[in-house]
Scaffold this active site. Structure first.
Site, PDB file in Angstrom:
ATOM      1  N   ASP A   1    -112.190  -9.388   5.596  1.00 38.51           N
ATOM      2  CA  ASP A   1    -113.463  -8.653   5.881  1.00 38.51           C
ATOM      3  C   ASP A   1    -113.484  -8.692   7.463  1.00 38.51           C
ATOM      4  O   ASP A   1    -114.278  -9.177   8.157  1.00 38.51           O
ATOM      5  CB  ASP A   1    -114.507  -8.937   5.354  1.00 38.51           C
ATOM      6  CG  ASP A   1    -115.693  -8.034   5.691  1.00 38.51           C
ATOM      7  OD1 ASP A   1    -115.551  -6.956   6.163  1.00 38.51           O
ATOM      8  OD2 ASP A   1    -116.811  -8.272   5.089  1.00 38.51           O
TER       9      ASP A   1
ATOM     10  N   GLY B   1    -109.603 -18.002  11.314  1.00 35.88           N
ATOM     11  CA  GLY B   1    -109.038 -17.461  10.142  1.00 35.88           C
ATOM     12  C   GLY B   1    -107.489 -17.882   9.967  1.00 35.88           C
ATOM     13  O   GLY B   1    -106.851 -18.439   8.960  1.00 35.88           O
TER      14      GLY B   1
HETATM   15  N1  SPD Z   1    -114.877   0.276  12.095  1.00 32.12           N
HETATM   16  C1  SPD Z   1    -115.472  -1.036  11.575  1.00 32.12           C
HETATM   17  C2  SPD Z   1    -114.527  -1.548  10.563  1.00 32.12           C
HETATM   18  C3  SPD Z   1    -115.418  -3.005  10.297  1.00 32.12           C
HETATM   19  C4  SPD Z   1    -114.997  -3.321   8.976  1.00 32.12           C
HETATM   20  N2  SPD Z   1    -115.587  -4.685   8.822  1.00 32.12           N
HETATM   21  C5  SPD Z   1    -117.215  -4.724   8.483  1.00 32.12           C
HETATM   22  C6  SPD Z   1    -117.653  -6.042   8.302  1.00 32.12           C
HETATM   23  C7  SPD Z   1    -118.678  -5.822   7.149  1.00 32.12           C
HETATM   24  N3  SPD Z   1    -118.961  -6.698   6.431  1.00 32.12           N
END
Ligand code: SPD
Length: 283
Positions: free
Chosen positions: A159, A141
């Protein structure tokens, strides 16, 4: 695994753990980047863990994915071009695609295996991946954003996994500057930003880095997330120009069938508890 068993994500830094009772270990692999595990749980459906950290449960991922996508997209009249950095399980992508104004949705995740495993075990998250608006890229990314055309994205959603190791660069000022350059004039960056209980210092650091990178307004939205540390999570939004409103800037489309997000949640999730207000007032 014939009998049920408890599996925990251990949170050393907060002396706590988040656990689920599971009946089957459906998948384990070491990809080029991380371990990927999928379990069948007794009460939360299937679970995915990356490097031992819970990412998604079938029972409650809708809260996280709706809250990462909709407060950002409903802060613009008509977001056309959206990029998602990370998000390989495709849950955020499926929420973004609910917006009719979206013409392109590019997902950039370094680990193709997360998407392939998600297609196999979480098909409901990947049901829209064949939408002609979608491009799935499997690359870094950081490198992608550096090469992204200036002003080409209306919304960039990050994300990521927790901001250590692989994802550390995605909370750097350098990354925020690159996103700022790639955003259109009214553009918005939205990112998962950990627990508002456990990670207040991180939130303050994010705010400082985003301000230094030139963003004009910064907001957080808080929501429950049972599978993440402390069970309480947040996203951070920042605008390239102008100010956020407290409410969605257009009518929330009832046909989107969100199970958590609505106009009242948009507003309520943006209200900070006293200790956070105080922490941000110190800035
Ligand atoms: N503690 C885990 C945080 C993760 C956030 N991203 C999760 C990905 C879901 N699409």
């Amino acid at each position: 695994m014939n009998e049920t068993q408890w599996i925990h994500e251990l949170l050393d830094s907060s002396g706590s753990a988040i656990g689920f009772r599971v009946r089957e270990h459906l998948h384990h692999e070491q990809s080029d980047f991380q371990t990927i595990d999928v379990y069948e749980s007794t009460d939360f459906g299937r679970l995915m863990a990356l490097d031992g950290c819970w990412m998604v449960t079938q029972r409650e991922n809708f809260i996280y994915h709706e809250m990462l996508a909709h407060p950002a997209l409903y802060s613009l009249e008509a977001p056309n071009h959206v990029a998602i950095i990370g998000g390989g399980d495709c849950g955020t992508l499926s929420e973004v695609l609910k917006h009719d104004s979206v013409l392109s949705a590019i997902q950039i995740d370094i680990d193709e295996r997360v998407t392939r495993v998600s297609e196999q075990f979480f098909p409901e998250l990947c049901a829209s991946n064949d939408d002609p608006r979608v491009s799935l890229l499997f690359e870094d990314g950081m490198a992608w954003i550096a090469g992204c055309d200036e002003g080409s994205q209306d919304v960039i959603l990050v994300d990521s996994t927790d901001p250590v190791g692989l994802a550390e660069e995605l909370v750097s000022e350098t990354f925020f500057r690159q996103c700022h350059r790639a955003l259109s004039d009214q553009g918005i960056i939205g990112m998962q930003s950990e627990s508002p209980l456990l990670h207040v210092e991180l939130l303050k650091t994010l705010r400082l880095r985003l301000a230094n990178a030139g963003y004009s307004d910064i907001r957080h939205h808080l929501f429950p997330q049972p599978c993440y540390p402390s069970g309480w999570w947040c996203i951070t939004l920042a605008r390239k120009s102008g100010q956020f409103q407290d409410t969605p800037c257009r009518n929330v489309n009832e046909r989107m069938e969100c199970r958590y997000y609505n106009a009242a949640i948009h507003q309520a999730s943006g209200v900070y508890p006293t200790y956070l207000r105080a922490a941000f007032d110190d800035e």
